[in-house]
Design a protein around this motif. Structure first.
Motif, PDB file in Angstrom:
ATOM      1  N   HIS A 325       0.886  -1.276   0.063  1.00 11.46           N
ATOM      2  CA  HIS A 325      -0.047   0.047   0.052  1.00 11.46           C
ATOM      3  C   HIS A 325       0.717   1.299   0.088  1.00 11.46           C
ATOM      4  N   ILE A 326       0.150   2.374  -0.334  1.00 13.59           N
ATOM      5  CA  ILE A 326       0.993   3.673  -0.303  1.00 13.59           C
ATOM      6  C   ILE A 326       0.237   4.409   0.912  1.00 13.59           C
ATOM      7  N   PHE A 327       1.320   4.923   1.756  1.00 17.51           N
ATOM      8  CA  PHE A 327       1.097   5.605   2.930  1.00 17.51           C
ATOM      9  C   PHE A 327       1.546   6.829   2.627  1.00 17.51           C
ATOM     10  N   MET A 328       0.417   7.993   2.821  1.00 20.79           N
ATOM     11  CA  MET A 328       0.472   9.539   2.544  1.00 20.79           C
ATOM     12  C   MET A 328       0.060  10.202   3.703  1.00 20.79           C
ATOM     13  N   ALA A 329       0.858  11.271   3.881  1.00 20.73           N
ATOM     14  CA  ALA A 329       0.670  12.374   4.836  1.00 20.73           C
ATOM     15  C   ALA A 329       0.241  13.636   3.802  1.00 20.73           C
ATOM     16  N   ASN A 330      -0.917  14.378   4.573  1.00 19.82           N
ATOM     17  CA  ASN A 330      -1.395  15.626   3.718  1.00 19.82           C
ATOM     18  C   ASN A 330      -1.059  16.921   4.374  1.00 19.82           C
ATOM     19  N   ALA A 331      -1.245  17.819   3.323  1.00 17.91           N
ATOM     20  CA  ALA A 331      -1.101  19.274   3.636  1.00 17.91           C
ATOM     21  C   ALA A 331      -2.316  19.913   4.050  1.00 17.91           C
ATOM     22  N   GLY A 332      -3.630  19.539   3.891  1.00 16.62           N
ATOM     23  CA  GLY A 332      -4.704  20.009   4.243  1.00 16.62           C
ATOM     24  C   GLY A 332      -5.812  19.177   3.367  1.00 16.62           C
ATOM     25  N   PRO A 333      -6.792  18.538   4.038  1.00 18.07           N
ATOM     26  CA  PRO A 333      -6.945  18.535   5.560  1.00 18.07           C
ATOM     27  C   PRO A 333      -5.779  17.651   6.347  1.00 18.07           C
ATOM     28  N   ASN A 334      -5.483  17.819   7.466  1.00 19.50           N
ATOM     29  CA  ASN A 334      -4.133  17.385   8.053  1.00 19.50           C
ATOM     30  C   ASN A 334      -4.503  15.713   8.304  1.00 19.50           C
ATOM     31  N   ILE A 335      -4.742  14.867   7.492  1.00 24.99           N
ATOM     32  CA  ILE A 335      -4.839  13.574   7.529  1.00 24.99           C
ATOM     33  C   ILE A 335      -3.846  12.683   7.033  1.00 24.99           C
ATOM     34  N   VAL A 336      -3.681  11.522   7.624  1.00 20.49           N
ATOM     35  CA  VAL A 336      -2.784  10.292   6.992  1.00 20.49           C
ATOM     36  C   VAL A 336      -3.719   9.283   6.404  1.00 20.49           C
ATOM     37  N   GLN A 337      -3.359   8.970   5.118  1.00 23.77           N
ATOM     38  CA  GLN A 337      -4.205   7.974   4.437  1.00 23.77           C
ATOM     39  C   GLN A 337      -3.406   6.630   4.124  1.00 23.77           C
ATOM     40  N   CYS A 338      -3.864   5.650   3.866  1.00 29.12           N
ATOM     41  CA  CYS A 338      -3.485   4.352   3.600  1.00 29.12           C
ATOM     42  C   CYS A 338      -4.238   4.209   2.128  1.00 29.12           C
ATOM     43  N   ILE A 339      -3.433   4.097   0.840  1.00 27.46           N
ATOM     44  CA  ILE A 339      -4.053   3.879  -0.357  1.00 27.46           C
ATOM     45  C   ILE A 339      -3.794   2.554  -1.101  1.00 27.46           C
ATOM     46  N   ASN A 340      -4.822   2.028  -1.776  1.00 32.71           N
ATOM     47  CA  ASN A 340      -4.338   0.766  -2.610  1.00 32.71           C
ATOM     48  C   ASN A 340      -4.035   1.315  -3.962  1.00 32.71           C
ATOM     49  N   PRO A 341      -2.664   1.134  -4.373  1.00 33.31           N
ATOM     50  CA  PRO A 341      -2.156   1.723  -5.831  1.00 33.31           C
ATOM     51  C   PRO A 341      -2.841   1.156  -6.829  1.00 33.31           C
ATOM     52  N   ALA A 342      -3.501  -0.078  -6.950  1.00 29.97           N
ATOM     53  CA  ALA A 342      -3.999  -1.060  -7.887  1.00 29.97           C
ATOM     54  C   ALA A 342      -5.573   0.043  -8.488  1.00 29.97           C
ATOM     55  N   THR A 343      -5.965   0.536  -7.362  1.00 32.29           N
ATOM     56  CA  THR A 343      -7.394   1.017  -7.515  1.00 32.29           C
ATOM     57  C   THR A 343      -7.477   2.439  -7.120  1.00 32.29           C
ATOM     58  N   GLY A 344      -6.696   2.961  -6.422  1.00 33.16           N
ATOM     59  CA  GLY A 344      -6.646   4.525  -5.733  1.00 33.16           C
ATOM     60  C   GLY A 344      -7.743   4.631  -4.856  1.00 33.16           C
ATOM     61  N   ASP A 345      -8.200   3.464  -4.029  1.00 38.79           N
ATOM     62  CA  ASP A 345      -9.212   3.568  -3.033  1.00 38.79           C
ATOM     63  C   ASP A 345      -8.307   3.869  -1.673  1.00 38.79           C
ATOM     64  N   ILE A 346      -9.027   4.593  -0.840  1.00 35.90           N
ATOM     65  CA  ILE A 346      -8.570   4.746   0.394  1.00 35.90           C
ATOM     66  C   ILE A 346      -9.016   3.846   1.211  1.00 35.90           C
ATOM     67  N   VAL A 347      -8.003   3.150   1.704  1.00 39.08           N
ATOM     68  CA  VAL A 347      -8.186   1.945   2.540  1.00 39.08           C
ATOM     69  C   VAL A 347      -8.610   2.394   4.217  1.00 39.08           C
ATOM     70  N   TRP A 348      -7.786   3.593   4.421  1.00 36.51           N
ATOM     71  CA  TRP A 348      -8.227   4.127   5.803  1.00 36.51           C
ATOM     72  C   TRP A 348      -7.664   5.487   5.696  1.00 36.51           C
ATOM     73  N   GLN A 349      -8.290   6.252   6.491  1.00 39.21           N
ATOM     74  CA  GLN A 349      -7.533   7.584   6.698  1.00 39.21           C
ATOM     75  C   GLN A 349      -8.044   8.156   8.252  1.00 39.21           C
ATOM     76  N   GLU A 350      -6.876   8.804   8.929  1.00 36.86           N
ATOM     77  CA  GLU A 350      -6.944   9.263  10.149  1.00 36.86           C
ATOM     78  C   GLU A 350      -6.471  10.457  10.345  1.00 36.86           C
ATOM     79  N   ARG A 351      -6.795  11.211  11.308  1.00 37.85           N
ATOM     80  CA  ARG A 351      -6.058  12.755  11.741  1.00 37.85           C
ATOM     81  C   ARG A 351      -5.156  12.222  13.030  1.00 37.85           C
ATOM     82  N   PRO A 352      -3.871  12.425  12.819  1.00 43.90           N
ATOM     83  CA  PRO A 352      -2.824  11.923  13.722  1.00 43.90           C
ATOM     84  C   PRO A 352      -2.728  12.998  14.847  1.00 43.90           C
ATOM     85  N   GLY A 353      -3.481  14.096  14.814  1.00 41.24           N
ATOM     86  CA  GLY A 353      -3.419  15.025  15.977  1.00 41.24           C
ATOM     87  C   GLY A 353      -2.377  16.181  15.793  1.00 41.24           C
TER      88      GLY A 353
END
Length: 423
Positions: A325-353
């Motif tokens: 999977h691809i793990f991303m941290a974003n600049a806004g909203p401030n969420i971390v995501q886990c992405i399936n590279p074959a589909t682009g689907d978000i497996v999970w996303q959370e706000r790390p605080g």
């Protein structure tokens, strides 16, 4: 199975060739030895604070978004002062942080940039003997490790309202550099020893390079990734409209995949993330993300693109591919995501605080590290099933940089200091 084993052997051979001449503890370029954000370190700190596990820190003359590198016992970092009129490369002793030398380029013309992007957005690159810094319009400079200038090059003026931020990479004695953004954008290869141009390949630019023909923003700040794909080396880079794969020996574009034009403009900030045979590229300013198979020649958009998704979070930090999977941290909203590279689907996303992340993610010792804009480094497990936070390490100083991991230590730049962190 045979095809998988053959691909694995090719990849292993490429990694061994790429690491030749680089000691095991080096972090010689932006996002590490292979430019993929993956460290080979197995004993690095999980927790620290402004007073805990700090081996040394040194003050810096000005804020900046570039990141430190570590090569052959030296730590290198770019800094800029006086509205970019002074653009410097600093060299520190990795043992104690002692400044060994600084080399400053004076550039009298004040170039435009965004208030969040100081005039040192480019991370240097080194090979244990030579270090190269790109100061955009102020030139490309090569020094030996004693600070003697070997050569420098004027590659042109790069005028963009948001400034510059691409970093050079090394491949088989060549500097591969994405030159832009601005009126002229091109990829080039330059001989490390002599500074001579080997090739240049222009990328089409609409209008003035800052806004496209629809008057929407445009530009790319993507650092290329060198990888071996289907038994050939490629330099892969996200441009403002498409992802290109260049032959590093000739500069020929082997393939291109379109899909980065967004509703707000044509923008790319992150480097491509390679997930086995799939490339995932992220557009900027909430623009589209695309995933495609790295196969074929020419325009492979129709034949190889697997998915395109828009809108997305603001993405400046480059992610890491691990555990399928691809793990991303974003600049806004401030969420971390886990992405399936074959589909682009978000497996999970959370706000790390924490705050927004501009610095890119790193995998080390089985953990993912990313530093947010408040100087807090978030450590979590690369778990495809759920967000599993391990630590939040606060320095209390702003940062837009990516940490370097070297020989059990972490080197981190804030707006005020360069830190060496260790157990």
């Amino acid at each position: 199975m045979k095809q998988f084993l053959r691909a694995f052997c090719y990849t292993l051979a490429f990694l061994l060739c790429s690491l030749k001449g680089i000691t095991a503890e080096d972090w010689p370029a932006f996002r590490g030895p292979l430019g993929n954000g993956i460290a080979q370190e197995t004993h690095v700190p999980l927790k620290w604070s402004a007073s805990e596990n700090i081996l040394w820190k040194v003050p810096l003359p000005a804020p900046g978004n570039s990141s430190p590198i570590v090569s052959n016992g030296r730590v290198f970092l770019t800094c800029a002062e006086n509205e970019g009129r002074k653009r410097s490369l600093y060299c520190f002793d990795r043992k104690d942080g002692k400044q060994l030398w600084v080399r400053t380029v004076n550039y009298e013309k004040v170039m435009p940039t965004h208030k969040t992007n100081n005039y040192c957005g480019s991370t240097p690159v080194a090979n244990g003997k030579r270090v190269v810094a790109w100061h955009s319009s102020a030139g490309l400079y090569c020094y030996d490790f004693d600070g003697n200038e070997i050569w420098h090059r004027d590659l042109g003026e790069f005028d963009h309202m948001w400034g510059y931020g691409v970093s050079p990479v090394l491949h088989e004695g060549k500097i591969i550099l994405h030159c832009g953004p601005g009126k002229r954008v091109f990829m080039t290869a330059i001989e490390l020893e002599s500074g001579k141009t080997i090739w240049e390949t222009d990328e089409p630019v609409e209008n003035d390079g800052q806004r496209n023909n629809s008057r929407k923003y445009m530009g790319s700040w993507s650092t290329p990734v060198i990888a071996r794909v289907n038994d050939r080396p490629l330099a892969i880079c996200s441009m403002s409209l498409r992802v290109n794969a260049y032959d590093p020996d000739t500069g020929k574009i082997v393939w291109s995949c379109y899909g980065l034009r967004g509703q707000k403009g044509d923008l790319a900030y992150t480097s491509p993330v390679l997930a086995d045979q799939i490339c995932v590229a992220m557009g900027g300013f909430n623009g589209p993300a695309i995933g495609f198979r790295m196969q074929g020649t020419g325009d492979i958009t129709e034949s190889a693109r697997l998915w395109q998704k828009e809108p997305n979070p603001q993405r400046i930090s480059t992610g890491v591919f691990t555990a399928g999977h691809i793990f991303m941290a974003n600049a806004g909203p401030n969420i971390v995501q886990c992405i399936n590279p074959a589909t682009g689907d978000i497996v999970w996303q959370e706000r790390p605080g924490g705050a927004a992340c501009w610095g890119s993610m790193v995998l080390a010792n089985g953990h993912l590290y990313v530093t947010d804009q408040q100087g807090t480094t978030h450590v979590f497990q690369p778990n495809p099933e759920r967000f599993e936070q391990v630590a939040q390490n606060k320095l209390g100083e702003r940062s837009n940089s990516t940490p370097a991991f070297s020989d059990g230590q972490i080197f981190l730049r804030t707006f005020q200091h360069l830190y060496c962190i260790g157990n």
